[in-house]
Design an enzyme around this catalytic site. Structure first.
Site, PDB file in Angstrom:
ATOM      1  N   ASN A 177       0.844  -1.192   0.000  1.00 24.67           N
ATOM      2  CA  ASN A 177       0.000   0.000   0.000  1.00 24.67           C
ATOM      3  C   ASN A 177       0.878   1.240   0.000  1.00 24.67           C
ATOM      4  OD1 ASN A 177      -2.806   1.148   0.252  1.00 24.67           O
ATOM      5  ND2 ASN A 177      -1.743   2.247   1.888  1.00 24.67           N
ATOM      6  N   TYR A 181      -0.015  10.203   4.138  1.00 26.68           N
ATOM      7  CA  TYR A 181      -0.422  10.526   5.506  1.00 26.68           C
ATOM      8  C   TYR A 181       0.607  11.496   6.082  1.00 26.68           C
ATOM      9  CZ  TYR A 181      -2.045   5.683   4.639  1.00 26.68           C
ATOM     10  OH  TYR A 181      -2.543   4.530   4.075  1.00 26.68           O
ATOM     11  N   ARG A 182       0.160  12.573   6.701  1.00 26.54           N
ATOM     12  CA  ARG A 182       1.133  13.518   7.267  1.00 26.54           C
ATOM     13  C   ARG A 182       1.912  12.850   8.398  1.00 26.54           C
ATOM     14  NH1 ARG A 182      -3.312  15.904  10.544  1.00 26.54           N
ATOM     15  NH2 ARG A 182      -2.842  15.227  12.658  1.00 26.54           N
ATOM     16  N   TRP A 195      -1.602   7.982  10.347  1.00 27.47           N
ATOM     17  CA  TRP A 195      -2.549   7.314   9.443  1.00 27.47           C
ATOM     18  C   TRP A 195      -3.833   7.125  10.220  1.00 27.47           C
ATOM     19  CZ3 TRP A 195       1.701   3.285   8.377  1.00 27.47           C
ATOM     20  CH2 TRP A 195       1.977   2.542   9.510  1.00 27.47           C
ATOM     21  N   GLU A 241      -0.838   0.909  -5.415  1.00 26.89           N
ATOM     22  CA  GLU A 241      -0.877   2.258  -5.992  1.00 26.89           C
ATOM     23  C   GLU A 241       0.163   2.437  -7.096  1.00 26.89           C
ATOM     24  OE1 GLU A 241      -1.523   1.646  -2.873  1.00 26.89           O
ATOM     25  OE2 GLU A 241      -3.268   2.864  -2.333  1.00 26.89           O
ATOM     26  N   ASP A 291      -5.228  21.717   9.977  1.00 21.65           N
ATOM     27  CA  ASP A 291      -5.602  20.668   9.017  1.00 21.65           C
ATOM     28  C   ASP A 291      -6.411  21.202   7.838  1.00 21.65           C
ATOM     29  OD1 ASP A 291      -5.806  17.972   8.117  1.00 21.65           O
ATOM     30  OD2 ASP A 291      -5.692  17.348  10.205  1.00 21.65           O
TER      31      ASP A 291
HETATM   32  C1  LIG Z   1      -2.142  16.545   1.325  1.00 19.57           C
HETATM   33  C2  LIG Z   1      -2.862  15.370   1.918  1.00 19.57           C
HETATM   34  C3  LIG Z   1      -2.661  15.027   3.241  1.00 19.57           C
HETATM   35  C4  LIG Z   1      -3.300  13.922   3.798  1.00 19.57           C
HETATM   36  N1  LIG Z   1      -3.062  13.603   5.106  1.00 19.57           N
HETATM   37  C5  LIG Z   1      -3.603  12.485   5.625  1.00 19.57           C
HETATM   38  C6  LIG Z   1      -3.273  12.078   6.941  1.00 19.57           C
HETATM   39  O1  LIG Z   1      -2.522  12.734   7.651  1.00 19.57           O
HETATM   40  N2  LIG Z   1      -3.810  10.910   7.418  1.00 19.57           N
HETATM   41  C7  LIG Z   1      -4.655  10.150   6.654  1.00 19.57           C
HETATM   42  O2  LIG Z   1      -5.081   9.105   7.112  1.00 19.57           O
HETATM   43  N3  LIG Z   1      -5.017  10.526   5.400  1.00 19.57           N
HETATM   44  C8  LIG Z   1      -4.493  11.678   4.873  1.00 19.57           C
HETATM   45  N4  LIG Z   1      -4.813  12.056   3.601  1.00 19.57           N
HETATM   46  C9  LIG Z   1      -5.813  11.287   2.835  1.00 19.57           C
HETATM   47  C10 LIG Z   1      -5.232  10.016   2.280  1.00 19.57           C
HETATM   48  O3  LIG Z   1      -4.073  10.270   1.532  1.00 19.57           O
HETATM   49  C11 LIG Z   1      -6.258   9.307   1.385  1.00 19.57           C
HETATM   50  O4  LIG Z   1      -7.384   8.990   2.166  1.00 19.57           O
HETATM   51  C12 LIG Z   1      -5.720   8.058   0.725  1.00 19.57           C
HETATM   52  O5  LIG Z   1      -6.761   7.434  -0.003  1.00 19.57           O
HETATM   53  C13 LIG Z   1      -5.174   7.103   1.737  1.00 19.57           C
HETATM   54  O6  LIG Z   1      -4.645   5.986   1.088  1.00 19.57           O
HETATM   55  P1  LIG Z   1      -5.105   4.506   1.512  1.00 19.57           P
HETATM   56  O7  LIG Z   1      -6.534   4.403   1.037  1.00 19.57           O
HETATM   57  O8  LIG Z   1      -4.156   3.655   0.755  1.00 19.57           O
HETATM   58  O9  LIG Z   1      -4.968   4.411   2.978  1.00 19.57           O
HETATM   59  C14 LIG Z   1      -4.181  13.169   3.018  1.00 19.57           C
HETATM   60  C15 LIG Z   1      -4.399  13.505   1.671  1.00 19.57           C
HETATM   61  C16 LIG Z   1      -3.749  14.598   1.128  1.00 19.57           C
HETATM   62  C17 LIG Z   1      -3.979  14.939  -0.325  1.00 19.57           C
END
Ligand SMILES: Cc1cc2nc3c(=O)[nH]c(=O)nc-3n(C[C@H](O)[C@H](O)[C@H](O)COP(=O)(O)O)c2cc1C
Length: 496
Positions: A177, A181-182, A195, A241, A291
């Site tokens: 995966n 995630y920040r 996450w 991805e 955020d």
């Molecule tokens: C700039 C940005 C910051 C993000 N920060 C977070 C975060 O801190 N934690 C989180 O869980 N998702 C965050 N997201 C959303 C996830 O990237 C998004 O839900 C993504 O689908 C997660 O991938 P996954 O489905 O493989 O877990 C962020 C998205 C963007 C564009």
């Protein structure tokens, strides 16, 4: 030609006149954020910025420039994904999934390449030393303080990595995966991984914790722009991805072996942090963080990452983004997802004509949906279906309208929906999981949702009165005035 690296992306952005280089000294603490915020809030998303003289926390000059707002305009998100129009990617997906079984053998053969389109460009392992491993710091030599991580808002708990690709592996199925995630920087070699519980990385971590196994984690910064976007895309856990990024860019993503763990890293990344999470360790306090809701997320407990290696290109650029009150750069990443995933949504909810998540609704707060209504109660059927789909299950307010309403224009969608509702009859509440960032829900990640049926009401739905027509000028009058218009000399704003 696919863009293979961040520097190729930056060069391409400069070539279309959307890059601004900042040569003046600017601090990574708050100052870059303030400049980026003013750009991101300007019409069209403002320029991408390359800060060439960045000051670190201790006042010294960073060895690395900072790039920000690279994805933050319609032109740039299209450039990143190698398309002229985001809907073209949706069309490619539609073609792939709407395949009727053809009659003749020749037609059947012609189908094969289309079916194979998604798997045509799987990630490719690269031999030799990868560009992202030209410089290597291991163990005690790792010092994250040399990287210009940003402090983005005054109330933030510290410095944050804001545009990372977090790479983990499902221990049961071996599927990779990549998630965006920040990550908070806690010390010269530790991090806090934010996450959220609904995300795939968090599910991998729960599985590793249940097995009491140390979890390898890799954090890549930069790489080809389609991969960076793919980290933010809500793909099902069964799709890698990097495979999806290969489909988008029509070229494989090149990977290399990490140095201190078993995972693979994007060979073309600018920097890579390799490390692990020990599930036996206590969680650490992460946040607060300004955020993308436009409010601070409260501090909470998340896993600690120990960094075992920091690798980079010889002259890397540090990529970042800024989130805060919308609109921000993330609107364009989310908008790409909206367009690309429309055909997939239609696959399970075929009456959907279009949908849109306007910027102030920060994706999960507000979704407009237009449907081809064929039977009574269908708007409710669609809402229930959407609340049962992946991350759409977190949508707080759903507004459903008829097919002719242009939901990509929020003024039009609200105008029609508000005209078409009897609030007591057409608004319903439901319960379910809500986004981690929702600060108003009754419980953490649990609360109510609101569905608004803004469709025309039918007799079978209990509506006995006459439904009025939308006002529109007749075609003959419009045509005559079109002809006359230039002679009238009326100049309206926005007209040539
Ligand atoms: C700039 C940005 C910051 C993000 N920060 C977070 C975060 O801190 N934690 C989180 O869980 N998702 C965050 N997201 C959303 C996830 O990237 C998004 O839900 C993504 O689908 C997660 O991938 P996954 O489905 O493989 O877990 C962020 C998205 C963007 C564009």
């Amino acid at each position: 030609m696919a863009l293979d690296s961040l520097s190729e992306f930056i060069t391409a952005i400069e070539a279309i006149g959307e890059l601004h280089r900042v040569t003046q000294p600017v601090r990574a603490r708050l100052e870059i954020a303030e400049i980026a915020d003013r750009c991101m809030k300007s019409p069209g998303g403002g320029p991408a910025l390359l800060f060439e003289h960045v000051l670190l926390e201790n006042g010294s000059r960073s060895a690395f420039p900072v790039a920000i707002n690279l994805f933050g305009s319609m032109n740039r998100i299209c450039l990143a994904l190698g398309t002229g129009r985001l809907d073209q990617i949706g069309d490619r997906i539609s073609e792939m999934i709407h395949i009727k079984v053809p009659e003749g053998l020749l037609e059947k053969l012609a189908l094969l390449p289309r079916l194979a389109e998604m798997a045509k460009f799987p990630p490719r392992s690269r031999g030799g030393r990868a560009p992202c491993q030209e410089t290597i710091f291991r163990d005690d030599a790792v010092d994250l303080d040399m990287i210009p991580f940003l402090t983005t808002w005054p109330g933030d708990g510290g410095r944050y990595i804001t545009l990372p690709l977090v790479i983990t592996e499902d221990p049961a199925r071996g599927i990779r995966n990549v998630g965006m995630y920040r990550i908070q920087v806690l010390s010269r070699n530790t991090l806090a991984m934010h996450w959220q519980r609904h995300k795939v990385g968090a599910a991998h971590w729960r599985e590793m914790a249940a097995r009491k196994e140390r979890m390898p984690v890799v954090i890549a910064l930069g790489g080809d722009p389609a991969s960076v976007y793919s980290g933010s895309a809500p793909l099902p856990p069964t799709i890698d991805e990097f495979l999806f990024a290969g489909f988008l860019r029509r070229a494989p993503v090149e990977l290399a072996k990490a140095i201190t763990c078993d995972l693979e890293v994007p060979a073309e990344a600018e920097m890579v942090l390799e490390g692990y999470i020990d599930p036996a360790e206590d969680l650490v306090l992460e946040g607060p963080f300004g955020d993308h809701t436009g409010f601070y997320s409260l501090a909470d407990y998340y896993p600690r990452v120990h960094v075992t290696a920091l690798t980079m290109r010889r002259a890397p650029v540090y990529p970042a983004t800024l989130v805060g009150r919308p609109p921000m750069e993330d609107y364009y990443l989310g908008h790409a997802t909206e367009r690309i995933f429309l055909p997939l949504l239609k696959l399970t909810v075929p009456e959907i004509v279009d949908y849109h998540m306007p910027a102030p609704g920060i994706f999960h707060n507000l979704v407009f949906v237009s449907i081809d209504k064929q039977y009574p109660g269908q708007a409710w059927k669609v809402m229930n279906a959407l609340w049962g789909q992946g991350l759409m299950s977190l949508a707080k307010v759903l507004v459903v309208v008829d097919r002719e309403v242009n939901v990509r224009d929020p003024d039009e969608a609200w105008w029609v929906a508000l005209n078409h509702i009897d609030p007591e009859r057409d608004v319903r509440f439901s319960l379910g999981p809500v986004d981690v960032l929702d600060h108003a829900s009754r419980g953490f990640t649990f609360g109510s949702k609101m569905g608004i049926d803004g469709t025309r009401k039918w007799k079978e739905e209990g509506f006995e009165r006459e439904w009025p027509q939308r006002i529109e000028m007749d075609a003959a009058t419009r045509a005559r005035i079109d002809q006359l218009w230039p002679q009238l000399g009326i100049r309206l704003k926005g007209e040539e």
